[in-house]
Scaffold this motif. Structure first.
Motif, PDB file in Angstrom:
ATOM      1  N   ILE A  95       0.855  -1.183   0.000  1.00 44.32           N
ATOM      2  CA  ILE A  95       0.000   0.000   0.000  1.00 44.32           C
ATOM      3  C   ILE A  95       0.889   1.231   0.000  1.00 44.32           C
ATOM      4  CG2 ILE A  95      -1.811   1.273   1.196  1.00 44.32           C
ATOM      5  CD1 ILE A  95      -2.646  -1.343   2.525  1.00 44.32           C
ATOM      6  N   GLU A  96       0.771   2.030  -1.041  1.00 46.83           N
ATOM      7  CA  GLU A  96       1.524   3.283  -1.113  1.00 46.83           C
ATOM      8  C   GLU A  96       0.627   4.401  -0.599  1.00 46.83           C
ATOM      9  OE1 GLU A  96       4.107   5.988  -4.282  1.00 46.83           O
ATOM     10  OE2 GLU A  96       2.974   4.245  -4.969  1.00 46.83           O
ATOM     11  N   GLY A  97       0.846   4.769   0.664  1.00 47.17           N
ATOM     12  CA  GLY A  97      -0.022   5.750   1.297  1.00 47.17           C
ATOM     13  C   GLY A  97      -0.722   5.140   2.505  1.00 47.17           C
ATOM     14  N   GLU A  98      -1.847   5.719   2.881  1.00 46.31           N
ATOM     15  CA  GLU A  98      -2.567   5.262   4.064  1.00 46.31           C
ATOM     16  C   GLU A  98      -3.414   4.033   3.771  1.00 46.31           C
ATOM     17  OE1 GLU A  98      -4.561   7.879   6.732  1.00 46.31           O
ATOM     18  OE2 GLU A  98      -3.469   9.632   6.000  1.00 46.31           O
ATOM     19  N   GLY A  99      -3.554   3.196   4.794  1.00 51.37           N
ATOM     20  CA  GLY A  99      -4.436   2.046   4.662  1.00 51.37           C
ATOM     21  C   GLY A  99      -3.846   0.777   5.248  1.00 51.37           C
ATOM     22  N   PHE A 100      -4.741  -0.158   5.580  1.00 53.17           N
ATOM     23  CA  PHE A 100      -4.366  -1.475   6.084  1.00 53.17           C
ATOM     24  C   PHE A 100      -5.221  -2.518   5.371  1.00 53.17           C
ATOM     25  CE2 PHE A 100      -3.215   1.362   9.496  1.00 53.17           C
ATOM     26  CZ  PHE A 100      -2.080   0.812  10.063  1.00 53.17           C
ATOM     27  N   PHE A 101      -4.654  -3.699   5.172  1.00 58.89           N
ATOM     28  CA  PHE A 101      -5.454  -4.843   4.746  1.00 58.89           C
ATOM     29  C   PHE A 101      -6.183  -5.397   5.965  1.00 58.89           C
ATOM     30  CE2 PHE A 101      -1.721  -4.870   1.851  1.00 58.89           C
ATOM     31  CZ  PHE A 101      -2.389  -4.633   0.666  1.00 58.89           C
ATOM     32  N   GLN A 102      -7.291  -6.080   5.726  1.00 58.03           N
ATOM     33  CA  GLN A 102      -8.087  -6.644   6.803  1.00 58.03           C
ATOM     34  C   GLN A 102      -8.082  -8.169   6.697  1.00 58.03           C
ATOM     35  OE1 GLN A 102     -11.931  -4.135   7.275  1.00 58.03           O
ATOM     36  NE2 GLN A 102     -11.315  -3.864   5.137  1.00 58.03           N
ATOM     37  N   VAL A 103      -7.862  -8.832   7.829  1.00 57.52           N
ATOM     38  CA  VAL A 103      -7.900 -10.293   7.868  1.00 57.52           C
ATOM     39  C   VAL A 103      -8.773 -10.724   9.043  1.00 57.52           C
ATOM     40  CG1 VAL A 103      -5.641 -10.623   6.775  1.00 57.52           C
ATOM     41  CG2 VAL A 103      -5.800 -10.419   9.265  1.00 57.52           C
ATOM     42  N   GLN A 104      -9.376 -11.896   8.911  1.00 53.65           N
ATOM     43  CA  GLN A 104     -10.261 -12.415   9.957  1.00 53.65           C
ATOM     44  C   GLN A 104      -9.508 -13.390  10.845  1.00 53.65           C
ATOM     45  OE1 GLN A 104     -13.676 -14.739   8.682  1.00 53.65           O
ATOM     46  NE2 GLN A 104     -14.918 -13.890  10.337  1.00 53.65           N
ATOM     47  N   LEU A 105      -9.526 -13.125  12.151  1.00 53.92           N
ATOM     48  CA  LEU A 105      -8.879 -13.996  13.127  1.00 53.92           C
ATOM     49  C   LEU A 105      -9.756 -15.216  13.412  1.00 53.92           C
ATOM     50  CD1 LEU A 105      -7.665 -11.259  15.653  1.00 53.92           C
ATOM     51  CD2 LEU A 105      -6.349 -12.348  13.821  1.00 53.92           C
ATOM     52  N   PRO A 106      -9.178 -16.271  13.995  1.00 52.89           N
ATOM     53  CA  PRO A 106      -9.988 -17.460  14.343  1.00 52.89           C
ATOM     54  C   PRO A 106     -11.148 -17.137  15.274  1.00 52.89           C
ATOM     55  CG  PRO A 106      -7.644 -17.971  14.445  1.00 52.89           C
ATOM     56  CD  PRO A 106      -7.741 -16.496  14.229  1.00 52.89           C
ATOM     57  N   THR A 107     -11.024 -16.053  16.057  1.00 47.01           N
ATOM     58  CA  THR A 107     -12.093 -15.654  16.976  1.00 47.01           C
ATOM     59  C   THR A 107     -13.253 -14.986  16.252  1.00 47.01           C
ATOM     60  OG1 THR A 107     -10.999 -13.531  17.380  1.00 47.01           O
ATOM     61  CG2 THR A 107     -10.470 -15.354  18.864  1.00 47.01           C
ATOM     62  N   GLY A 108     -13.049 -14.659  14.984  1.00 46.45           N
ATOM     63  CA  GLY A 108     -14.066 -13.948  14.227  1.00 46.45           C
ATOM     64  C   GLY A 108     -13.827 -12.462  14.170  1.00 46.45           C
ATOM     65  N   ASP A 109     -12.912 -11.948  15.010  1.00 45.28           N
ATOM     66  CA  ASP A 109     -12.583 -10.525  14.984  1.00 45.28           C
ATOM     67  C   ASP A 109     -11.745 -10.199  13.753  1.00 45.28           C
ATOM     68  OD1 ASP A 109     -13.871 -10.182  17.419  1.00 45.28           O
ATOM     69  OD2 ASP A 109     -12.044 -10.588  18.579  1.00 45.28           O
ATOM     70  N   VAL A 110     -11.730  -8.928  13.421  1.00 42.59           N
ATOM     71  CA  VAL A 110     -10.952  -8.464  12.276  1.00 42.59           C
ATOM     72  C   VAL A 110      -9.666  -7.798  12.777  1.00 42.59           C
ATOM     73  CG1 VAL A 110     -10.886  -6.902  10.290  1.00 42.59           C
ATOM     74  CG2 VAL A 110     -12.983  -8.161  10.814  1.00 42.59           C
ATOM     75  N   ALA A 111      -8.546  -8.190  12.209  1.00 44.36           N
ATOM     76  CA  ALA A 111      -7.258  -7.564  12.497  1.00 44.36           C
ATOM     77  C   ALA A 111      -6.787  -6.825  11.248  1.00 44.36           C
ATOM     78  CB  ALA A 111      -6.227  -8.609  12.930  1.00 44.36           C
ATOM     79  N   PHE A 112      -5.797  -5.965  11.435  1.00 45.61           N
ATOM     80  CA  PHE A 112      -5.348  -5.098  10.352  1.00 45.61           C
ATOM     81  C   PHE A 112      -3.839  -5.249  10.171  1.00 45.61           C
ATOM     82  CE2 PHE A 112      -8.978  -3.420  12.574  1.00 45.61           C
ATOM     83  CZ  PHE A 112      -9.880  -3.191  11.543  1.00 45.61           C
ATOM     84  N   THR A 113      -3.393  -5.176   8.935  1.00 47.99           N
ATOM     85  CA  THR A 113      -1.985  -5.401   8.655  1.00 47.99           C
ATOM     86  C   THR A 113      -1.546  -4.625   7.421  1.00 47.99           C
ATOM     87  OG1 THR A 113      -0.317  -7.114   8.184  1.00 47.99           O
ATOM     88  CG2 THR A 113      -2.504  -7.445   7.250  1.00 47.99           C
TER      89      THR A 113
END
Length: 263
Positions: free
Chosen positions: A97-115
């Motif tokens: 990502i060139e600039g602002e932003g994160f990808f979103q992934v789903q954790l085993p708990t169902g919560d969303v994490a960002f990377t």
């Protein structure tokens, strides 16, 4: 205990924490999309030996209060989310990502994490997952017969299916950003979680509403600068040594007073 001993001890603890942060930065110099940490400190309570005084009444001159500080403490450890350089991999499932932003992934708990780590692979079902097997959100499935997968700067995923020779849209990368990225909670594995300090995520597409653009076939490198970390390490080491010297001096003064009292 002599107040000078406590103040110097707090200084040594502070510099040890600073060294710990620097060591972690250097350990992750080759970690994809790693963001360096910086320690910030603040002075502690002061003892007021003498309050402000009014002198030369006719001239209304005032003397400042006499205060002695009692050391230093850790204020926070701040993540510096500056852009890292890009490493070209030519892997169609590597994204930066060139600039602002994160990808979103789903954790085993169902919560969303960002990377910011955009290294993804296809699972057995064809869905894009990160190196820990967490599914990219929104879910994107690459058909088995898909060839020449391309991702536009806006995050639109296209591919040629079978022998048709025509590109077909098969998904859309969605990015997230925060009002205060330094407020995110680090989970390890290049993942972050939202907190009240970071604010809730705002989602959108690349190159729209302040989001950065998606770069296919590249990965973002760590933003750690080795030279700067080495300079900070030397400064922390010297500060630690000076505080250690202050403790030794205070101890010698106490010993001198004790010896005089014994006589």
């Amino acid at each position: 205990m002599n107040p000078g001993l406590r103040a110097s001890a707090s200084g040594m603890r502070a510099q040890q924490t600073r060294i710990d942060a620097i060591a972690n930065n250097l350990a992750n110099v080759n970690t994809t999309a790693f963001k360096r940490s910086r320690t910030n400190f603040e002075d502690m309570l002061y003892e007021t030996l003498q309050g402000s005084q009014l002198v030369h009444y006719q001239g209304t001159e005032t003397l400042a209060p006499v205060q002695i500080g009692r050391g230093v403490r850790l204020a926070d450890v701040q993540r510096i989310h500056t852009q890292g350089t890009f490493e070209i991999t030519e892997n169609p499932f590597d994204f930066a990502i060139e600039g602002e932003g994160f990808f979103q992934v789903q954790l085993p708990t169902g919560d969303v994490a960002f990377t910011r780590d955009g290294h993804f692979t296809r699972s057995a079902e064809g869905t894009l997952v990160n190196h820990s097997g967490y599914m990219l959100q929104p879910e994107i499935t690459i058909p088995l017969e898909a060839t020449q997968v391309t991702v536009s700067p806006q995050g639109l995923v296209s591919a040629i299916l079978g022998n048709s020779g025509q590109q077909v849209e098969i998904g859309q990368l969605e990015l997230a950003r925060f009002v205060n990225t330094s407020g995110l909670l680090s989970l390890g594995n290049n993942l972050y979680r939202e907190t009240p300090a970071s604010g809730q995520p705002m989602t959108g597409l690349g190159m729209e509403d302040g989001f950065g653009q998606v770069v296919q076939g590249s990965l973002e490198s760590s933003n750690v600068e080795i030279v700067q970390e080495m300079v900070d390490m030397i400064a922390a080491q010297r500060a630690y040594e000076v505080n250690s010297k202050a403790i030794k001096t205070a101890e010698e003064m106490i010993q001198t007073v004790t010896n005089e009292l014994i006589r």
